[in-house]
Design an enzyme around this catalytic site. Structure first.
Site, mmCIF file in Angstrom:
data_model
loop_
_atom_site.group_PDB
_atom_site.id
_atom_site.type_symbol
_atom_site.label_atom_id
_atom_site.label_comp_id
_atom_site.label_asym_id
_atom_site.label_seq_id
_atom_site.Cartn_x
_atom_site.Cartn_y
_atom_site.Cartn_z
ATOM 1 N N TYR A 51 -33.614 -58.618 54.385
ATOM 2 C CA TYR A 51 -34.409 -57.565 53.752
ATOM 3 C C TYR A 51 -35.673 -58.126 53.107
ATOM 4 O O TYR A 51 -35.638 -59.134 52.405
ATOM 5 C CB TYR A 51 -33.600 -56.811 52.684
ATOM 6 C CG TYR A 51 -34.436 -55.761 51.989
ATOM 7 C CD1 TYR A 51 -34.816 -54.604 52.658
ATOM 8 C CD2 TYR A 51 -34.906 -55.961 50.690
ATOM 9 C CE1 TYR A 51 -35.616 -53.656 52.050
ATOM 10 C CE2 TYR A 51 -35.702 -55.020 50.079
ATOM 11 C CZ TYR A 51 -36.064 -53.870 50.761
ATOM 12 O OH TYR A 51 -36.869 -52.942 50.157
ATOM 13 N N HIS A 81 -47.989 -47.447 50.384
ATOM 14 C CA HIS A 81 -47.462 -47.247 49.032
ATOM 15 C C HIS A 81 -48.554 -46.987 47.994
ATOM 16 O O HIS A 81 -48.257 -46.695 46.837
ATOM 17 C CB HIS A 81 -46.616 -48.451 48.612
ATOM 18 C CG HIS A 81 -45.243 -48.437 49.231
ATOM 19 N ND1 HIS A 81 -45.053 -48.376 50.594
ATOM 20 C CD2 HIS A 81 -44.000 -48.444 48.673
ATOM 21 C CE1 HIS A 81 -43.747 -48.358 50.849
ATOM 22 N NE2 HIS A 81 -43.094 -48.397 49.705
ATOM 23 N N ASN A 193 -42.972 -55.073 44.185
ATOM 24 C CA ASN A 193 -41.635 -54.905 43.615
ATOM 25 C C ASN A 193 -41.592 -55.549 42.238
ATOM 26 O O ASN A 193 -41.432 -56.763 42.119
ATOM 27 C CB ASN A 193 -40.613 -55.580 44.519
ATOM 28 C CG ASN A 193 -39.678 -54.612 45.199
ATOM 29 O OD1 ASN A 193 -38.663 -54.999 45.732
ATOM 30 N ND2 ASN A 193 -40.000 -53.340 45.193
ATOM 31 N N TYR A 277 -40.016 -37.502 -0.930
ATOM 32 C CA TYR A 277 -39.554 -38.567 -0.045
ATOM 33 C C TYR A 277 -40.686 -39.270 0.680
ATOM 34 O O TYR A 277 -40.597 -40.469 0.982
ATOM 35 C CB TYR A 277 -38.592 -38.002 1.005
ATOM 36 C CG TYR A 277 -37.239 -37.591 0.480
ATOM 37 C CD1 TYR A 277 -36.891 -37.738 -0.860
ATOM 38 C CD2 TYR A 277 -36.297 -37.049 1.343
ATOM 39 C CE1 TYR A 277 -35.660 -37.347 -1.332
ATOM 40 C CE2 TYR A 277 -35.047 -36.663 0.889
ATOM 41 C CZ TYR A 277 -34.720 -36.808 -0.450
ATOM 42 O OH TYR A 277 -33.490 -36.430 -0.904
ATOM 43 N N ARG A 280 -41.539 -41.788 -1.964
ATOM 44 C CA ARG A 280 -40.439 -42.595 -2.486
ATOM 45 C C ARG A 280 -39.705 -43.367 -1.390
ATOM 46 O O ARG A 280 -39.218 -44.480 -1.615
ATOM 47 C CB ARG A 280 -39.458 -41.671 -3.213
ATOM 48 C CG ARG A 280 -38.428 -42.402 -4.001
ATOM 49 C CD ARG A 280 -37.300 -41.569 -4.583
ATOM 50 N NE ARG A 280 -37.464 -40.152 -4.541
ATOM 51 C CZ ARG A 280 -36.426 -39.297 -4.534
ATOM 52 N NH1 ARG A 280 -35.185 -39.757 -4.534
ATOM 53 N NH2 ARG A 280 -36.614 -37.989 -4.524
ATOM 54 N N PHE A 326 -35.825 -55.125 39.796
ATOM 55 C CA PHE A 326 -37.044 -54.318 39.714
ATOM 56 C C PHE A 326 -36.839 -53.027 38.926
ATOM 57 O O PHE A 326 -37.795 -52.303 38.657
ATOM 58 C CB PHE A 326 -37.540 -53.968 41.113
ATOM 59 C CG PHE A 326 -36.465 -53.449 42.035
ATOM 60 C CD1 PHE A 326 -35.712 -52.334 41.714
ATOM 61 C CD2 PHE A 326 -36.197 -54.104 43.226
ATOM 62 C CE1 PHE A 326 -34.714 -51.859 42.557
ATOM 63 C CE2 PHE A 326 -35.203 -53.634 44.087
ATOM 64 C CZ PHE A 326 -34.455 -52.502 43.748
ATOM 65 N N GLU A 412 -32.834 -44.746 46.702
ATOM 66 C CA GLU A 412 -33.136 -44.990 45.292
ATOM 67 C C GLU A 412 -32.652 -43.769 44.510
ATOM 68 O O GLU A 412 -33.422 -42.893 44.126
ATOM 69 C CB GLU A 412 -34.638 -45.223 45.133
ATOM 70 C CG GLU A 412 -35.103 -46.445 45.916
ATOM 71 C CD GLU A 412 -36.584 -46.442 46.244
ATOM 72 O OE1 GLU A 412 -37.299 -45.526 45.796
ATOM 73 O OE2 GLU A 412 -37.024 -47.344 46.976
#
Length: 513
Positions: A51, A81, A193, A277, A280, A326, A412
Site C-alpha cells: 500500500y 486530492h 498523509n 464572581y 473574586r 494520520f 474511512e
C-alpha cells in the site's frame, strides 16, 4: 530537524524568525529509508502489492499499479486530492504547515528522498508560500486536501505567493531560483498523509491562547482596581488549599499586579462583603483555562515530533506497516478543549466590562464611564460589542470532534473533523482577544476616575502603556479605533511586558510556576 520542537519553535518559523537546518545525520537517515523503498521496488512483481508504494489509495488500495506508472500515480494523487475550497490559510499557517511536514518526513519513516525535504526548506527560506484553501479536510487520512495544495507547488503546479504576488506554482519556484521536483513512488502519499494543517493552525492558535490567558490575569486586575474590588480573594493561603497549578499561577500573577495599590488601601474598611464572581473568582476561572492549555500544549508538542503519515517504513525490521497515525482525533479533541478554555476567558471578561459600566453596581462610577451621562453615552456600546463576540464564541465552542461523516466509499468510516476544530479555535482566539481589548479600554477609563489614587504598580504600568496610544474618553468619540489599538497591543504583548516590570520575581511562602 534533529531537535525536539516546541510550540515556540513552530511559531518562530511561522513568523519568519527562524531557519531550519538539515543536518548530515538526519539526511543520512532519510536516505536510508528511501534506499530501502527503492530496493523493494527493484524486486518488482515478486513482492506483490504494498500500500502506498505500488497500489491505489483509500478505497482503491487493492488495485496494484504497474512499475512504469508509479510516477504518474503520485502526480495524479496530488492533483486529484487538491479539492480544497474557501479562504486560503494565512502565510504563518502555511509556513508552519511546510515546516511541520518537513519535520515529520525527516524522522526517516516515510521513504522519501532527501530532495523533497530540501525543496520544502528552500521554499521556506525564499518565501515561496503555497496558496492553500482552508476548507476540505475531515482530518482522517491526514489533511489530504490542504496538503495536496501544498504539494502541488513542489511539482510546479497550483498557486503560490512569492514577493508579494500570487502566481502559478511553477512561476513562483522559477522566480525564487528553484526547480520543481518529479515525485517518485511513495512520495506523493508521504506529502499528504499527515495532520500538519490541523497542527499548524492549532499550534498558532494555542500559542496565542496562552498569551490571552496571561493578559486576562492582567486586564482582570485592571478591572478589579477600577471597580475598587477586594484583594483578599487572591491571598495565597486560599489557593494553597486547592492547589490546581493554573489557579495558583493566576492568583500569584494578579497579586503581583496589585502590589502597592493605594486604591485598595482607600477602601480597606468599606462595608462591601464580597465582590461578584467575575472579580473574586478570576484565579479559579482563568486558572482552569491555564491548566487546559497546558495539557493541550503537551498533546500538540508530541504531535509536532511524531510521524503521522502512512504506510511507515521500518528499515531495521525490513517492513512497511500500514496503520492510522494520520488520524486527527488526538488533536481534534485537544483543540475542542482549547476552544472552550479560551472562550471562557472572553465570557468572564464580558461580565467585568458590564460590571464597570453598570451604575446599579458601581454607584461610585458615572454611568457607562461617561463624563456627562445622559448627554453622552460613554462606553455603553463596549459591552454590547463584547456580548456579540461572546455569543459567537459560544456557538464556535461546540465540539467538532464529536462529528463524523464516513468518506472514501466507507473505507474511512470514522473521521475527526480536526481541521474544523483547529479553525474554530483560531476564530475563538481572535474574538477573545477583541473582548479582552474592550475590557482593557473600559478598565483604563475606570482607573482614570479613581485618580489621584494609584492602582497596583503592575496595573499602573499597563494603564500608562495603554494611555500612550489611547486617550481618556473625555467626550463621546468612536470606540472602534481604541479597541483595535488595544487588541494590537495585546497581540504584541506590549501591555503584559509593561506590567511585568512592576511585579516582584517571587513571593515568600508561595510556590513559583
Amino acid at each position: 530537524l534533529d531537535a525536539t520542537w516546541s510550540l515556540e519553535a513552530v511559531g518562530a518559523v511561522a513568523q519568519g524568525d527562524a531557519q531550519i537546518g538539515f543536518p548530515h545525520e538526519v539526511r543520512k537517515r532519510v536516505a536510508q529509508s528511501r534506499a530501502w523503498v527503492e530496493g523493494l521496488l527493484a524486486q518488482g512483481e515478486s513482492e506483490g502489492p504494498v500500500y502506498g508504494i505500488n497500489t491505489g489509495f483509500g478505497a482503491l488500495a487493492e488495485r496494484q499499479v504497474a512499475p512504469n506508472e508509479l510516477r504518474a500515480l503520485q502526480r495524479n494523487l496530488i492533483r486529484s486530492h487538491a479539492a480544497g475550497v474557501g479562504t486560503p490559510f494565512s502565510t504563518p499557517v502555511v509556513r508552519a504547515m511546510m515546516a511541520l511536514r518537513a519535520k515529520a518526513l525527516a524522522l526517516g519513516y516515510s521513504g522519501v528522498r532527501p530532495e523533497i525535504i530540501d525543496l520544502l526548506l528552500a521554499m521556506l527560506d525564499r518565501g515561496v508560500h503555497p496558496i492553500i484553501p482552508s476548507q476540505g479536510s475531515v482530518g482522517a487520512s491526514g489533511d489530504l486536501a490542504p496538503l495536496a495544495h501544498l504539494a502541488l507547488v513542489l511539482i510546479g503546479e497550483g498557486e503560490a505567493e512569492y514577493d508579494g504576488k500570487v502566481r502559478s506554482g511553477g512561476e513562483a519556484l522559477r522566480e525564487a531560483g528553484l526547480l520543481p521536483i518529479e515525485l517518485e513512488a511513495k512520495e506523493g502519499l508521504a506529502l499528504i498523509n499527515g495532520t500538519q494543517a490541523i497542527l499548524a493552525c492549532g499550534a498558532l492558535a494555542v500559542l496565542e491562547g496562552e498569551n490571552l490567558c496571561a493578559h486576562a490575569d492582567l486586564i482582570g486586575a485592571m478591572s478589579l482596581e477600577g471597580a475598587m474590588g477586594s484583594h483578599r480573594p487572591f491571598d495565597h493561603r486560599i489557593h494553597a488549599l486547592r492547589p490546581h497549578p493554573g489557579q495558583m499561577r493566576s492568583a500569584k500573577a494578579i497579586r503581583g499586579y496589585l502590589e502597592g495599590s493605594e486604591i485598595a488601601e482607600s477602601h480597606k474598611n468599606c462595608g462591601r462583603v464580597q465582590d461578584p464572581y467575575s472579580l473574586r473568582c478570576m484565579p479559579q476561572v482563568h486558572g482552569a483555562s491555564h491548566d487546559v492549555l497546558a495539557w493541550v500544549r503537551g498533546v500538540l508538542e508530541r504531535e509536532i515530533n511524531s510521524v503521522t503519515d502512512n504506510p511507515l517504513v521500518f528499515v531495521e525490521d525490513g517492513e512497511v506497516l500500514s496503520g492510522g497515525n494520520f488520524h486527527g482525533q488526538p488533536l481534534a479533541i485537544a483543540l475542542d478543549c482549547a476552544s472552550i478554555a479560551i472562550a471562557e476567558l472572553a465570557s468572564i471578561s464580558e461580565r467585568r466590562i458590564e460590571l464597570l459600566l453598570n451604575p446599579a453596581w458601581n454607584a461610585n462610577l458615572p454611568a457607562f464611564l461617561s463624563v456627562r451621562p445622559g448627554l453622552e453615552s460613554g462606553l455603553m456600546m463596549a459591552q454590547v460589542t463584547a456580548a456579540a463576540l461572546v455569543s459567537e464564541n459560544k456557538t464556535l465552542a461546540h465540539p467538532a470532534s464529536v462529528d463524523s461523516i464516513p468518506t472514501s466509499a466507507g473505507k474511512e468510516d470514522h473521521v475527526s473533523m480536526g481541521l474544523w476544530a483547529a479553525r474554530k479555535c483560531a476564530q475563538i482566539v481572535e474574538r477573545t482577544r477583541k473582548v479582552l481589548a474592550i475590557e482593557a479600554v473600559v478598565a483604563a477609563q475606570a482607573l482614570d476616575f479613581r485618580h489621584p489614587l494609584r492602582p497596583g504598580r503592575g496595573v499602573e504600568l499597563a494603564h500608562r502603556a495603554l494611555r500612550e496610544h489611547i486617550q481618556f474618553f473625555s467626550e463621546d468619540r468612536p470606540l472602534a479605533p481604541a479597541i483595535a489599538r488595544a487588541e494590537e497591543m495585546i497581540a504584541r504583548g506590549e501591555l503584559l511586558s509593561a506590567a511585568q516590570k512592576g511585579r516582584r520575581d517571587h513571593e515568600p511562602n508561595c510556590p513559583n510556576f
